[in-house]
Design a protein around this motif. Structure first.
Motif, PDB file in Angstrom:
ATOM      1  N   GLN A   1       0.729  -1.138  -0.022  1.00  0.00           N
ATOM      2  CA  GLN A   1       0.084   0.363   0.026  1.00  0.00           C
ATOM      3  C   GLN A   1       1.041   0.572   0.169  1.00  0.00           C
ATOM      4  OE1 GLN A   1      -2.733   0.244   3.172  1.00  0.00           O
ATOM      5  NE2 GLN A   1      -3.690   1.564   3.112  1.00  0.00           N
ATOM      6  N   VAL A   2       0.168   2.297  -0.764  1.00  0.00           N
ATOM      7  CA  VAL A   2       1.151   3.245  -1.122  1.00  0.00           C
ATOM      8  C   VAL A   2       1.130   4.273  -0.038  1.00  0.00           C
ATOM      9  CG1 VAL A   2       1.546   5.511  -2.405  1.00  0.00           C
ATOM     10  CG2 VAL A   2       1.574   2.978  -3.413  1.00  0.00           C
ATOM     11  N   GLN A   3       2.302   4.741   0.381  1.00  0.00           N
ATOM     12  CA  GLN A   3       1.738   6.023   2.111  1.00  0.00           C
ATOM     13  C   GLN A   3       2.585   7.375   1.609  1.00  0.00           C
ATOM     14  OE1 GLN A   3       2.142   3.523   5.824  1.00  0.00           O
ATOM     15  NE2 GLN A   3       0.218   3.678   5.379  1.00  0.00           N
ATOM     16  N   LEU A   4       2.088   8.593   1.712  1.00  0.00           N
ATOM     17  CA  LEU A   4       2.751   9.456   1.259  1.00  0.00           C
ATOM     18  C   LEU A   4       2.876  10.141   2.695  1.00  0.00           C
ATOM     19  CD1 LEU A   4       1.671  10.900  -1.938  1.00  0.00           C
ATOM     20  CD2 LEU A   4       3.127   9.840  -1.266  1.00  0.00           C
ATOM     21  N   GLU A   5       4.129  10.500   3.221  1.00  0.00           N
ATOM     22  CA  GLU A   5       4.074  11.447   4.694  1.00  0.00           C
ATOM     23  C   GLU A   5       4.461  12.323   4.635  1.00  0.00           C
ATOM     24  OE1 GLU A   5       5.913   8.295   7.915  1.00  0.00           O
ATOM     25  OE2 GLU A   5       5.357   9.681   9.301  1.00  0.00           O
TER      26      GLU A   5
ATOM     27  N   VAL B   1       7.497  12.011   2.415  1.00  0.00           N
ATOM     28  CA  VAL B   1       8.154  10.228   1.837  1.00  0.00           C
ATOM     29  C   VAL B   1       7.592   9.546   1.504  1.00  0.00           C
ATOM     30  CG1 VAL B   1      10.395   9.195   2.610  1.00  0.00           C
ATOM     31  CG2 VAL B   1      10.622  11.271   3.370  1.00  0.00           C
ATOM     32  N   SER B   2       7.458   8.387   0.274  1.00  0.00           N
ATOM     33  CA  SER B   2       6.904   7.654   0.324  1.00  0.00           C
ATOM     34  C   SER B   2       7.133   6.323   0.135  1.00  0.00           C
ATOM     35  CB  SER B   2       5.917   7.872  -1.522  1.00  0.00           C
ATOM     36  OG  SER B   2       7.537   7.620  -2.506  1.00  0.00           O
ATOM     37  N   SER B   3       6.278   6.221   0.539  1.00  0.00           N
ATOM     38  CA  SER B   3       6.599   4.015   0.627  1.00  0.00           C
ATOM     39  C   SER B   3       5.722   3.336   0.144  1.00  0.00           C
ATOM     40  CB  SER B   3       6.709   3.944   2.058  1.00  0.00           C
ATOM     41  OG  SER B   3       5.805   4.261   3.343  1.00  0.00           O
ATOM     42  N   GLY B   4       6.420   2.074  -0.416  1.00  0.00           N
ATOM     43  CA  GLY B   4       5.293   1.259  -0.544  1.00  0.00           C
ATOM     44  C   GLY B   4       4.847   1.370  -2.686  1.00  0.00           C
ATOM     45  N   SER B   5       5.740   2.343  -2.664  1.00  0.00           N
ATOM     46  CA  SER B   5       5.502   2.245  -4.851  1.00  0.00           C
ATOM     47  C   SER B   5       6.703   1.052  -4.986  1.00  0.00           C
ATOM     48  CB  SER B   5       5.749   3.828  -4.317  1.00  0.00           C
ATOM     49  OG  SER B   5       5.166   3.153  -6.045  1.00  0.00           O
TER      50      SER B   5
ATOM     51  N   ARG C   1      -0.181   0.178 -17.539  1.00  0.00           N
ATOM     52  CA  ARG C   1      -1.282   1.029 -18.266  1.00  0.00           C
ATOM     53  C   ARG C   1      -2.629   1.530 -17.241  1.00  0.00           C
ATOM     54  NH1 ARG C   1      -2.449  -2.595 -23.169  1.00  0.00           N
ATOM     55  NH2 ARG C   1      -2.056  -4.580 -21.600  1.00  0.00           N
ATOM     56  N   ARG C   2      -2.387   1.686 -15.848  1.00  0.00           N
ATOM     57  CA  ARG C   2      -3.700   1.863 -15.448  1.00  0.00           C
ATOM     58  C   ARG C   2      -2.929   3.878 -14.461  1.00  0.00           C
ATOM     59  NH1 ARG C   2      -6.903  -1.364 -10.972  1.00  0.00           N
ATOM     60  NH2 ARG C   2      -7.298   0.715 -10.716  1.00  0.00           N
ATOM     61  N   THR C   3      -3.646   5.281 -14.384  1.00  0.00           N
ATOM     62  CA  THR C   3      -3.092   5.534 -13.445  1.00  0.00           C
ATOM     63  C   THR C   3      -4.008   5.398 -12.182  1.00  0.00           C
ATOM     64  OG1 THR C   3      -3.176   6.892 -15.450  1.00  0.00           O
ATOM     65  CG2 THR C   3      -2.863   8.023 -13.409  1.00  0.00           C
ATOM     66  N   TYR C   4      -2.749   6.005 -11.354  1.00  0.00           N
ATOM     67  CA  TYR C   4      -2.541   6.113 -10.026  1.00  0.00           C
ATOM     68  C   TYR C   4      -2.801   7.649  -9.538  1.00  0.00           C
ATOM     69  CZ  TYR C   4      -2.488   0.933 -10.506  1.00  0.00           C
ATOM     70  OH  TYR C   4      -3.134  -0.342 -10.553  1.00  0.00           O
ATOM     71  N   GLU C   5      -3.663   8.125  -8.346  1.00  0.00           N
ATOM     72  CA  GLU C   5      -2.982   9.186  -7.537  1.00  0.00           C
ATOM     73  C   GLU C   5      -3.278   8.200  -5.639  1.00  0.00           C
ATOM     74  OE1 GLU C   5      -5.363  12.019  -8.773  1.00  0.00           O
ATOM     75  OE2 GLU C   5      -4.426  14.005  -7.386  1.00  0.00           O
ATOM     76  N   TYR C   6      -2.010   9.636  -5.022  1.00  0.00           N
ATOM     77  CA  TYR C   6      -2.446   9.175  -3.777  1.00  0.00           C
ATOM     78  C   TYR C   6      -2.057  10.830  -3.128  1.00  0.00           C
ATOM     79  CZ  TYR C   6      -0.595   4.949  -5.428  1.00  0.00           C
ATOM     80  OH  TYR C   6      -0.606   3.470  -6.083  1.00  0.00           O
ATOM     81  N   TRP C   7      -2.301  10.323  -2.154  1.00  0.00           N
ATOM     82  CA  TRP C   7      -2.808  11.864  -1.589  1.00  0.00           C
ATOM     83  C   TRP C   7      -2.150  11.152   0.734  1.00  0.00           C
ATOM     84  CZ3 TRP C   7      -3.962  16.697  -3.137  1.00  0.00           C
ATOM     85  CH2 TRP C   7      -4.801  16.408  -3.822  1.00  0.00           C
ATOM     86  N   GLY C   8      -1.298  12.159   0.532  1.00  0.00           N
ATOM     87  CA  GLY C   8      -0.951  12.033   1.872  1.00  0.00           C
ATOM     88  C   GLY C   8      -1.907  12.766   3.009  1.00  0.00           C
ATOM     89  N   GLN C   9      -1.578  13.052   4.434  1.00  0.00           N
ATOM     90  CA  GLN C   9      -2.314  13.103   5.251  1.00  0.00           C
ATOM     91  C   GLN C   9      -2.913  14.532   5.731  1.00  0.00           C
ATOM     92  OE1 GLN C   9      -4.819  11.127   6.816  1.00  0.00           O
ATOM     93  NE2 GLN C   9      -4.273  10.052   5.409  1.00  0.00           N
TER      94      GLN C   9
END
Length: 119
Positions: free
Chosen positions: A1-5, A23-27, A103-111
């Motif tokens: 699981q991707v996390q942004l901190e 800092v990201s993790s899990g990607s 071929r899939r786009t992913y978007e992530y947000w931090g807290q």
């Protein structure tokens, strides 16, 4: 699981500086773009600065000349150097990352991290 901190937020006086880190993790892949957004209660989240692979950084007009975004694409990290802070910069700052994988786009947000600038 991707996390942004995010880290680096805080309370400062007008004219002072802060440096935000994300800092990201899990990607499993490198992000194509990373950036910073901010939001105040009752308003929409707005883009502050962003940088995509192979392109120049983009900044909101309100922060041009004061904020600088930098990115380590290998480590999937992004920073925001904020100088000459103003009370109107007070907001929760969110880190954002986007990438394409199989071929899939992913978007992530931090807290989010709170930045408070007093006059």
């Amino acid at each position: 699981q991707v996390q942004l901190e995010e880290s680096g937020g805080g309370s400062v006086q007008a004219g002072e500086s802060l440096r935000l880190s994300c800092v990201s993790s899990g990607s499993r892949f490198r992000f194509d773009a990373m950036g910073w957004y901010r939001q105040v209660p009752g308003k929409q989240r707005e883009m502050v600065a962003s940088v995509s692979t192979g392109t120049n950084a983009n900044y909101a007009d309100s922060v041009k000349g004061r904020f600088t975004i930098s990115r380590d694409s290998v480590k999937n990290t992004v920073y925001l150097q904020m100088n000459s802070l103003r009370p109107e910069d007070t907001a929760v700052y969110f880190c954002n990352a986007m990438g394409t994988y199989v071929r899939r786009t992913y978007e992530y947000w931090g807290q989010g991290t709170q930045v408070t600038v007093s006059s």
